[in-house]
Design an enzyme around this catalytic site. Structure first.
Site, short mmCIF file in Angstrom:
data_model
loop_
_atom_site.label_atom_id
_atom_site.label_comp_id
_atom_site.label_asym_id
_atom_site.label_seq_id
_atom_site.Cartn_x
_atom_site.Cartn_y
_atom_site.Cartn_z
CG HIS A 44 -27.51 -41.81 13.93
ND1 HIS A 44 -27.61 -42.81 14.89
CD2 HIS A 44 -26.19 -41.54 13.78
CE1 HIS A 44 -26.40 -43.12 15.29
NE2 HIS A 44 -25.52 -42.38 14.64
CG HIS A 81 -23.33 -40.95 10.58
ND1 HIS A 81 -23.73 -39.68 10.98
CD2 HIS A 81 -23.05 -41.64 11.71
CE1 HIS A 81 -23.68 -39.62 12.30
NE2 HIS A 81 -23.28 -40.78 12.77
#
Length: 140
Positions: free
Chosen positions: A47, A62
């Site tokens: 992620h 992110h």
């Protein structure tokens, strides 16, 4: 769509504590490298990715907010730590629809984590950007 860090429902990013940057609300699940450099960190869950540019700018990208809780589901890494990447190279695939269906936003902060080393960060004034468009520049 381009947003400010303050728009994120995550204090660590919205406060600027992690560094200066911008937020991209992606329209497709393809993350390409915004710089040429080296993958310095790739979270096991996929992620989040850290890249150090050839000029020494340290970026953290992110995907989404709290998406670490997905434990890697809906993310497919295309690179490994230590890999050399070129600007525009595919580094991560992610499924926007499934991430949203799981209850997460996909707004993606792009943070200069070593922004304290620079005088300023100039950001795009465009509301919409496409892959390869100007995002930001550090001021030395």
């Amino acid at each position: 769509m381009v947003q400010t860090l303050k728009s994120l429902p995550d204090e660590a990013f919205s406060s600027g504590a992690m560094g200066l940057g911008i937020v991209i609300d992606p329209s497709e699940g393809r993350l390409t490298s915004p710089v040429s450099g080296t993958i310095t960190t790739i979270f096991p869950t996929g992620h989040a990715i850290g890249i150090t540019s050839d000029e020494g700018v340290e970026l953290l990208i992110h995907i989404g907010v709290n998406t670490v809780r997905l434990k890697g589901k809906h993310f497919e890494k295309q690179v490994q730590e230590g890999d050399r990447v070129e600007r525009g190279q595919l580094i991560l695939l992610f499924n926007i629809e499934q991430i949203k269906a799981a209850g997460y936003v996909v707004a993606t902060p792009v943070i200069v984590t070593n922004s304290a080393n620079y005088l300023d960060l100039l950001k795009t004034t465009e509301a919409e950007v496409q892959r390869g468009d100007y995002l930001m520049t550090v001021v030395v």
